[in-house]
Design a protein around this motif. Structure first.
Motif, mmCIF file in Angstrom:
data_model
loop_
_atom_site.group_PDB
_atom_site.id
_atom_site.type_symbol
_atom_site.label_atom_id
_atom_site.label_comp_id
_atom_site.label_asym_id
_atom_site.label_seq_id
_atom_site.Cartn_x
_atom_site.Cartn_y
_atom_site.Cartn_z
ATOM 1 N N VAL A 36 0.841 -1.200 0.000
ATOM 2 C CA VAL A 36 0.000 0.000 0.000
ATOM 3 C C VAL A 36 0.876 1.251 0.000
ATOM 4 C CG1 VAL A 36 -1.700 1.303 1.329
ATOM 5 C CG2 VAL A 36 -1.960 -1.168 1.064
ATOM 6 N N ARG A 37 1.976 1.201 0.713
ATOM 7 C CA ARG A 37 2.902 2.336 0.760
ATOM 8 C C ARG A 37 3.398 2.689 -0.644
ATOM 9 N NH1 ARG A 37 7.770 1.453 1.082
ATOM 10 N NH2 ARG A 37 9.377 2.940 1.351
ATOM 11 N N LYS A 40 0.550 4.236 -2.748
ATOM 12 C CA LYS A 40 0.313 5.641 -2.418
ATOM 13 C C LYS A 40 1.351 6.540 -3.080
ATOM 14 C CE LYS A 40 -2.000 4.968 2.045
ATOM 15 N NZ LYS A 40 -1.870 5.131 3.511
ATOM 16 N N GLN A 41 2.602 6.103 -3.095
ATOM 17 C CA GLN A 41 3.660 6.885 -3.731
ATOM 18 C C GLN A 41 3.392 7.043 -5.228
ATOM 19 O OE1 GLN A 41 7.175 4.676 -2.617
ATOM 20 N NE2 GLN A 41 7.484 5.877 -0.761
ATOM 21 N N GLN A 44 0.571 9.424 -6.047
ATOM 22 C CA GLN A 44 0.927 10.831 -5.885
ATOM 23 C C GLN A 44 1.805 11.332 -7.031
ATOM 24 O OE1 GLN A 44 2.591 10.543 -1.927
ATOM 25 N NE2 GLN A 44 0.724 11.361 -1.007
ATOM 26 N N PHE A 65 -5.999 1.804 0.833
ATOM 27 C CA PHE A 65 -5.525 2.488 -0.364
ATOM 28 C C PHE A 65 -6.692 3.120 -1.119
ATOM 29 C CE2 PHE A 65 -4.668 2.424 -4.956
ATOM 30 C CZ PHE A 65 -3.707 3.421 -4.976
ATOM 31 N N PHE A 68 -7.653 6.196 0.577
ATOM 32 C CA PHE A 68 -6.646 7.219 0.283
ATOM 33 C C PHE A 68 -6.926 7.870 -1.078
ATOM 34 C CE2 PHE A 68 -2.673 8.148 -1.994
ATOM 35 C CZ PHE A 68 -2.117 9.108 -1.179
ATOM 36 N N ILE A 69 -7.239 7.067 -2.076
ATOM 37 C CA ILE A 69 -7.529 7.584 -3.417
ATOM 38 C C ILE A 69 -8.785 8.456 -3.405
ATOM 39 C CG2 ILE A 69 -8.290 6.893 -5.734
ATOM 40 C CD1 ILE A 69 -5.324 6.599 -5.332
ATOM 41 N N SER A 72 -7.918 11.732 -1.790
ATOM 42 C CA SER A 72 -7.016 12.510 -2.643
ATOM 43 C C SER A 72 -7.757 13.130 -3.827
ATOM 44 C CB SER A 72 -5.886 11.620 -3.178
ATOM 45 O OG SER A 72 -5.107 11.137 -2.132
#
Length: 75
Positions: A36-37, A40-41, A44, A65, A68-69, A72
């Motif tokens: 997931v890390r 995310k990178q 971005q 994730f 997060f999307i 964002s």
């Protein structure tokens, strides 16, 4: 999938390999990550057109994730 950026998030290397091949053969651009890390990178740094997400990843889940999307994209 002509030129679309497709994120593949899965901890299974074999699954990623199959999806990467299929996406490439269909004309897409696979962006393969295993955590997931990493996902995310990439999210971005690259515009994503779609994501194939394994929900049962050790550590953070694929649902985190997706959340997060969503957050964002609403900013």
């Amino acid at each position: 999938l002509d030129g679309l950026n497709i994120l593949v998030l899965d901890d299974n290397i074999h699954t990623c390999g199959v999806l990467e091949t299929l996406i490439t053969q269909a004309g897409g651009r696979p962006l393969v990550v295993h955590t997931v890390r990493e996902a995310k990178q990439i999210a971005q740094q690259e515009p994503l057109d779609a994501a194939l997400v394994d929900l049962a990843i050790p550590g953070e889940s694929g649902l985190q994730f997706i959340d997060f999307i969503r957050k964002s994209s609403s900013e």
